[in-house]
Design a protein around this motif. Structure first.
Motif, PDB file in Angstrom:
ATOM      1  N   SER A 183     -13.357 -46.872  35.484  1.00  0.00           N
ATOM      2  CA  SER A 183     -12.847 -48.203  35.138  1.00  0.00           C
ATOM      3  C   SER A 183     -12.894 -49.076  36.397  1.00  0.00           C
ATOM      4  O   SER A 183     -12.826 -48.563  37.518  1.00  0.00           O
ATOM      5  N   PRO A 184     -13.028 -50.395  36.220  1.00  0.00           N
ATOM      6  CA  PRO A 184     -13.171 -51.285  37.372  1.00  0.00           C
ATOM      7  C   PRO A 184     -12.041 -51.101  38.389  1.00  0.00           C
ATOM      8  O   PRO A 184     -10.871 -51.051  38.009  1.00  0.00           O
ATOM      9  N   GLY A 185     -12.412 -50.976  39.651  1.00  0.00           N
ATOM     10  CA  GLY A 185     -11.423 -50.814  40.706  1.00  0.00           C
ATOM     11  C   GLY A 185     -11.027 -49.376  40.976  1.00  0.00           C
ATOM     12  O   GLY A 185     -10.324 -49.085  41.937  1.00  0.00           O
ATOM     13  N   GLN A 186     -11.488 -48.470  40.153  1.00  0.00           N
ATOM     14  CA  GLN A 186     -11.106 -47.062  40.345  1.00  0.00           C
ATOM     15  C   GLN A 186     -11.811 -46.477  41.579  1.00  0.00           C
ATOM     16  O   GLN A 186     -13.007 -46.663  41.760  1.00  0.00           O
ATOM     17  N   THR A 187     -11.041 -45.784  42.404  1.00  0.00           N
ATOM     18  CA  THR A 187     -11.606 -45.094  43.571  1.00  0.00           C
ATOM     19  C   THR A 187     -11.386 -43.589  43.383  1.00  0.00           C
ATOM     20  O   THR A 187     -10.676 -43.176  42.469  1.00  0.00           O
ATOM     21  N   ASP A 188     -11.972 -42.805  44.276  1.00  0.00           N
ATOM     22  CA  ASP A 188     -11.749 -41.351  44.218  1.00  0.00           C
ATOM     23  C   ASP A 188     -10.267 -41.050  44.391  1.00  0.00           C
ATOM     24  O   ASP A 188      -9.737 -40.084  43.842  1.00  0.00           O
TER      25      ASP A 188
END
Ligand code: 5AD
Ligand code: FES
Length: 346
Positions: free
Chosen positions: A205-210
């Motif tokens: 999803s937009p903005g998701q990081t590890d």
């Protein structure tokens, strides 16, 4: 193979930073293979070659919320809104029972038309009509008392994806009026009330990081839900995320294995979103640790309108009978669709 993968296979209680490392190994074919092998081993140990099925009834696409990623969010003027009548819902169950479903999932937007009273009536009628079936609700955030009332009326399970366990990321996906803490409170309340609970999140999803994904895994480890729903994010043309890239199928598959290993007895669907991103996505999901499929039981006339994201599969006339289609798909990878409530093993 990276050390972190071996560490995880030995002891699943990783710290958040270690989960980040584990997630980053998803492009390493050896890591993929090792996790897949263990995941399949565990799913076979507890569930053999059985795949459970849930008849999904999308009974309303009205929603008072405004999640930025979702096609049926309230500010989407172009959504073609519908509600099923109680009678139509019961007809879905009747058809579903004939087809072999023993779990029904009532899923909808957060639609104030369905007051607690109306929901209670529907729940009671379904449980009375099909007492050997499990009933799952997926109707969003409600008060403790509402959840209690639905439970007393006979609901068995509840799906409420947490969407992301990172509060900053949650804020990038939802308006300020929607709070991660409230969503998590709901999940804990549902657990306390004795529901079998499902959490979950979108991948990519937009903005998701590890880091966000690692937080999701830490949260699942804490909550220990009986069910976990994950699928790739897919943009919807009428949302602010229309131009954002979709989530990765490979990463989703990798996480399915990770989740199976963390929660060996979990009920883990190969989701429709996965099948939308890849024509064999659901089959691949089963080969990586998933053990549930959730075909559509909604009336064909309404399916297109329950459009959370673009190009959703099983919405055309040709999909009138998803169960048959899925049964063939499940067999193609050596598993069997069973006609069973499909509760989590103890
Ligand atoms: N892409 C993928 N999944 C989505 N959902 C909602 N919108 C999208 C989208 N654009 C998922 C959410 C929700 C579930 C019912 O569908 O995770 O909880
Ligand atoms: Fe719906 Fe294949 S599962 S058409």
């Amino acid at each position: 193979m990276e050390k972190i993968v071996k560490d995880f296979l030995e002891n699943q209680n990783l710290k958040k930073d270690e989960f980040v490392e584990l997630i980053r190994a998803y492009k390493d074919p050896e890591a993929v293979e090792a996790l897949k092998t263990r995941a399949v081993e565990l799913r076979k140990k507890y569930y053999g070659d059985q795949v459970f099925t849930r008849g999904l009834i999308e009974f309303t696409n009205y929603c008072k919320n405004d999640c930025y990623y979702c096609g049926i969010r309230k500010s989407n003027r172009n959504a073609d809104r519908y509600r099923l009548t109680e009678e139509e819902i019961l007809t879905c169950c009747e058809n579903g029972y004939e087809l072999g479903f023993r779990t029904f999932v009532l899923q909808g937007g957060e639609d104030p038309y369905y007051t607690d009273e109306r929901m209670e009536s529907i729940i009671r009628k379904i449980k009375k009509g099909w007492p050997d079936c499990a009933l799952t609700l997926s109707i969003g955030e409600k008060s403790y008392d509402s959840y209690k009332r639905f439970k007393e009326a006979g609901a068995d399970r509840y799906l409420l994806r947490h969407e992301t366990a990172d509060a900053v990321h949650y804020g990038q996906l939802h308006p300020e009026t929607q709070k991660l803490s409230e969503r998590m409170d709901c999940l804990w309340n549902l657990k306390k009330l004795g529901y079998q609970v499902g959490a979950g999140f979108m991948v990519g999803s937009p903005g998701q990081t590890d880091d966000c994904l690692a937080e999701d895994l830490v949260f699942l480890q804490k909550l220990k839900p009986q069910m976990v729903g994950i699928g790739p994010f897919i943009p919807h043309h009428d949302t602010r995320f229309a131009q954002e890239p979709a989530g990765s199928v490979e990463l989703t598959l990798y996480l399915l294995s990770v989740i199976r290993i963390m929660l060996p007895k979990v009920l883990l669907p190969a989701t429709t979103a996965l099948g939308t991103m890849d024509p064999r996505g659901r089959e691949k999901g089963l080969e990586r640790g998933a053990n549930v499929v959730m075909p559509n039981l909604s009336p064909v006339k309404n399916r297109k309108a329950y459009e959370l994201y673009d190009n959703k599969i099983c919405t055309g006339e040709e999909a009138a009978e998803c169960r048959g289609c899925l049964s063939r798909r499940v067999e193609s990878v050596g598993y069997h669709l069973v006609s069973d409530r499909g509760d989590a093993v103890e």
